[in-house]
Motif scaffolding. Structure first.
Motif, PDB file in Angstrom:
ATOM      1  N   GLU A  63       0.840  -0.783  -0.120  1.00 24.68           N
ATOM      2  CA  GLU A  63       0.224  -0.531   0.001  1.00 24.68           C
ATOM      3  C   GLU A  63       1.087   1.235  -0.436  1.00 24.68           C
ATOM      4  O   GLU A  63       0.990   2.060  -1.120  1.00 24.68           O
ATOM      5  N   LEU A  64       2.118   1.142   0.658  1.00 25.80           N
ATOM      6  CA  LEU A  64       2.850   2.583   0.917  1.00 25.80           C
ATOM      7  C   LEU A  64       3.857   3.144  -0.510  1.00 25.80           C
ATOM      8  O   LEU A  64       2.765   3.972  -1.061  1.00 25.80           O
ATOM      9  N   GLN A  65       4.084   1.433  -0.924  1.00 25.82           N
ATOM     10  CA  GLN A  65       4.830   1.744  -2.794  1.00 25.82           C
ATOM     11  C   GLN A  65       3.338   2.473  -3.392  1.00 25.82           C
ATOM     12  O   GLN A  65       4.118   3.340  -3.988  1.00 25.82           O
ATOM     13  N   ASP A  66       2.855   2.060  -3.523  1.00 22.64           N
ATOM     14  CA  ASP A  66       1.467   1.878  -4.432  1.00 22.64           C
ATOM     15  C   ASP A  66       1.086   3.204  -4.222  1.00 22.64           C
ATOM     16  O   ASP A  66       0.450   3.913  -4.647  1.00 22.64           O
ATOM     17  N   LEU A  67       0.840   3.728  -2.973  1.00 23.43           N
ATOM     18  CA  LEU A  67       0.135   5.200  -2.514  1.00 23.43           C
ATOM     19  C   LEU A  67       1.574   6.239  -3.030  1.00 23.43           C
ATOM     20  O   LEU A  67       1.056   7.498  -3.261  1.00 23.43           O
ATOM     21  N   LEU A  68       2.240   6.078  -2.802  1.00 22.55           N
ATOM     22  CA  LEU A  68       3.663   7.553  -3.416  1.00 22.55           C
ATOM     23  C   LEU A  68       3.413   6.858  -4.645  1.00 22.55           C
ATOM     24  O   LEU A  68       3.976   8.589  -5.545  1.00 22.55           O
ATOM     25  N   SER A 102      13.434  -0.501  -1.987  1.00 19.26           N
ATOM     26  CA  SER A 102      12.416  -0.908  -3.447  1.00 19.26           C
ATOM     27  C   SER A 102      11.485   0.664  -3.340  1.00 19.26           C
ATOM     28  O   SER A 102      11.476   0.695  -4.499  1.00 19.26           O
ATOM     29  N   LEU A 103      11.250   1.202  -2.402  1.00 14.29           N
ATOM     30  CA  LEU A 103      10.311   2.490  -2.644  1.00 14.29           C
ATOM     31  C   LEU A 103      11.279   3.428  -2.875  1.00 14.29           C
ATOM     32  O   LEU A 103      10.822   3.953  -3.614  1.00 14.29           O
ATOM     33  N   SER A 104      12.227   3.392  -3.208  1.00 15.98           N
ATOM     34  CA  SER A 104      13.295   4.531  -3.665  1.00 15.98           C
ATOM     35  C   SER A 104      13.271   4.352  -5.164  1.00 15.98           C
ATOM     36  O   SER A 104      13.272   5.087  -6.349  1.00 15.98           O
ATOM     37  N   ALA A 105      13.920   3.058  -5.531  1.00 18.20           N
ATOM     38  CA  ALA A 105      13.769   2.678  -7.324  1.00 18.20           C
ATOM     39  C   ALA A 105      12.253   2.913  -7.877  1.00 18.20           C
ATOM     40  O   ALA A 105      12.307   3.247  -9.372  1.00 18.20           O
ATOM     41  N   ALA A 106      11.399   2.839  -6.754  1.00 20.92           N
ATOM     42  CA  ALA A 106       9.471   2.973  -7.333  1.00 20.92           C
ATOM     43  C   ALA A 106       9.550   4.322  -7.834  1.00 20.92           C
ATOM     44  O   ALA A 106       9.028   4.862  -9.133  1.00 20.92           O
ATOM     45  N   LEU A 107       9.938   5.149  -6.371  1.00 22.42           N
ATOM     46  CA  LEU A 107       9.927   6.623  -6.806  1.00 22.42           C
ATOM     47  C   LEU A 107      10.649   7.312  -8.265  1.00 22.42           C
ATOM     48  O   LEU A 107      10.765   8.276  -8.956  1.00 22.42           O
ATOM     49  N   ALA A 108      11.887   6.944  -8.190  1.00 25.38           N
ATOM     50  CA  ALA A 108      12.698   7.314  -9.097  1.00 25.38           C
ATOM     51  C   ALA A 108      12.664   6.805 -10.709  1.00 25.38           C
ATOM     52  O   ALA A 108      12.793   7.396 -11.521  1.00 25.38           O
ATOM     53  N   GLY A 109      12.117   5.713 -10.650  1.00 23.31           N
ATOM     54  CA  GLY A 109      11.009   5.467 -12.321  1.00 23.31           C
ATOM     55  C   GLY A 109      10.456   6.167 -12.142  1.00 23.31           C
ATOM     56  O   GLY A 109       9.587   6.475 -13.243  1.00 23.31           O
ATOM     57  N   THR A 110       9.417   6.501 -11.756  1.00 24.27           N
ATOM     58  CA  THR A 110       8.372   7.656 -11.679  1.00 24.27           C
ATOM     59  C   THR A 110       8.817   8.560 -11.828  1.00 24.27           C
ATOM     60  O   THR A 110       8.167   9.406 -12.954  1.00 24.27           O
ATOM     61  N   LEU A 111       9.439   9.542 -11.247  1.00 26.54           N
ATOM     62  CA  LEU A 111      10.589  10.397 -11.684  1.00 26.54           C
ATOM     63  C   LEU A 111      10.622  10.423 -13.273  1.00 26.54           C
ATOM     64  O   LEU A 111      10.547  11.504 -13.949  1.00 26.54           O
ATOM     65  N   ARG A 112      11.573   9.137 -13.297  1.00 25.42           N
ATOM     66  CA  ARG A 112      11.549   9.288 -14.811  1.00 25.42           C
ATOM     67  C   ARG A 112      11.249   9.303 -16.216  1.00 25.42           C
ATOM     68  O   ARG A 112      10.354   9.878 -16.571  1.00 25.42           O
ATOM     69  N   ARG A 113       9.900   8.815 -15.266  1.00 26.91           N
ATOM     70  CA  ARG A 113       8.408   9.050 -16.332  1.00 26.91           C
ATOM     71  C   ARG A 113       7.606  10.323 -16.567  1.00 26.91           C
ATOM     72  O   ARG A 113       7.060  10.150 -17.932  1.00 26.91           O
ATOM     73  N   ARG A 114       8.221  10.757 -15.702  1.00 25.59           N
ATOM     74  CA  ARG A 114       7.691  11.978 -15.477  1.00 25.59           C
ATOM     75  C   ARG A 114       8.598  12.813 -16.127  1.00 25.59           C
ATOM     76  O   ARG A 114       8.361  14.388 -16.350  1.00 25.59           O
ATOM     77  N   GLY A 115       9.582  12.989 -16.898  1.00 26.86           N
ATOM     78  CA  GLY A 115      10.893  13.311 -17.760  1.00 26.86           C
ATOM     79  C   GLY A 115      11.906  13.760 -17.011  1.00 26.86           C
ATOM     80  O   GLY A 115      13.011  14.772 -17.435  1.00 26.86           O
ATOM     81  N   THR A 174      16.858  12.131  -6.408  1.00 24.71           N
ATOM     82  CA  THR A 174      15.294  12.745  -6.009  1.00 24.71           C
ATOM     83  C   THR A 174      15.035  12.118  -4.549  1.00 24.71           C
ATOM     84  O   THR A 174      14.510  12.276  -3.664  1.00 24.71           O
ATOM     85  N   ALA A 175      14.785  10.313  -6.020  1.00 24.82           N
ATOM     86  CA  ALA A 175      14.488   9.210  -5.114  1.00 24.82           C
ATOM     87  C   ALA A 175      14.759   9.169  -4.009  1.00 24.82           C
ATOM     88  O   ALA A 175      13.982   8.942  -2.144  1.00 24.82           O
ATOM     89  N   GLU A 176      16.355   9.396  -4.026  1.00 20.49           N
ATOM     90  CA  GLU A 176      17.219   8.263  -2.928  1.00 20.49           C
ATOM     91  C   GLU A 176      16.467   9.447  -0.874  1.00 20.49           C
ATOM     92  O   GLU A 176      16.520   9.538  -0.327  1.00 20.49           O
ATOM     93  N   ALA A 177      16.420  11.229  -1.815  1.00 16.52           N
ATOM     94  CA  ALA A 177      16.444  11.656  -0.550  1.00 16.52           C
ATOM     95  C   ALA A 177      15.495  12.217  -0.554  1.00 16.52           C
ATOM     96  O   ALA A 177      14.919  11.880   0.660  1.00 16.52           O
ATOM     97  N   GLY A 178      14.456  11.723  -0.708  1.00 16.36           N
ATOM     98  CA  GLY A 178      13.071  11.675  -0.579  1.00 16.36           C
ATOM     99  C   GLY A 178      13.342  10.135   0.472  1.00 16.36           C
ATOM    100  O   GLY A 178      11.987  10.577   1.927  1.00 16.36           O
TER     101      GLY A 178
END
Length: 192
Positions: free
Chosen positions: A60-65, A123-136, A145-149
């Motif tokens: 749930e945490l990763q999906d929500l983030l 794993s959360l950081s990797a998912a967040l980085a992937g989302t940011l990359r998809r955002r350009g 940014t993901a690691e800092a987050g």
């Protein structure tokens, strides 16, 4: 032949946390967890792969983030996209402080569980980085940014769990994100 067990997964998770808190992780067996939940060992293993997974299986945490950062306005800077994600996660935890404190105490008492927690954060950081990359957002900015987050989340979560902390998680997270921005801009932060 299997009977439907209402909220078996939740009952098992709650029973495990109670037993781990009372006896310790190492001393608790899957049979005892299932028994406390009024279920069978077989039912336990239908829901969780092992004794540790009951503490970590919540996606749930990763999906929500990921959903919150994907849905953030396109014009936002990466760090502000992060703020949107942290706000969403904070809302999820708002009524769960007592449960989260109990879970953290169990994890803090066991090196194997601490390691598993770090793997989940990676794993959360990797998912967040992937989302940011998809955002350009290009690399290395997306990864940084993901690691800092995740660092803000980890430190903020620990602060929020402190017995002396009464503020909401969103307030704590926003404060730490402000500290990170100040440090990144060449300042020393505000100190808290």
């Amino acid at each position: 032949m299997g009977r439907w067990e209402p909220n078996a997964r939740g009952r098992l998770a709650e029973a495990a946390l109670e037993l781990y808190s009372e006896r310790g992780f190492e001393q608790t067996t899957v049979a005892e967890i299932a028994g406390r939940a009024g279920l069978t060992e077989r039912t336990y293993f239908r829901h969780y792969a092992d004794k540790r997974e009951v503490l970590f299986s919540n996606s749930e945490l990763q999906d929500l983030l990921v959903a919150a950062t994907e849905g953030a306005p396109a014009a936002l800077a990466p760090i502000d996209v992060l703020a949107v994600g942290l706000d969403a996660v904070s809302e999820m935890f708002e009524d769960r402080r007592a449960h989260a404190r109990k879970r953290q105490a169990v994890i803090a008492a066991n090196a194997e569980l601490q390691e598993r927690e770090l793997i989940k954060l990676a794993s959360l950081s990797a998912a967040l980085a992937g989302t940011l990359r998809r955002r350009g957002v290009p690399e290395p900015a997306a990864g940084l940014t993901a690691e800092a987050g995740i660092a803000v989340f980890k430190v903020g979560f620990e602060r929020w769990l402190a017995e002396s902390e009464e503020r909401g998680m969103a307030t704590v997270m926003r404060e730490l994100l402000g500290e990170l921005k100040a440090v990144a801009a060449g300042g020393h932060g505000h100190g808290a």
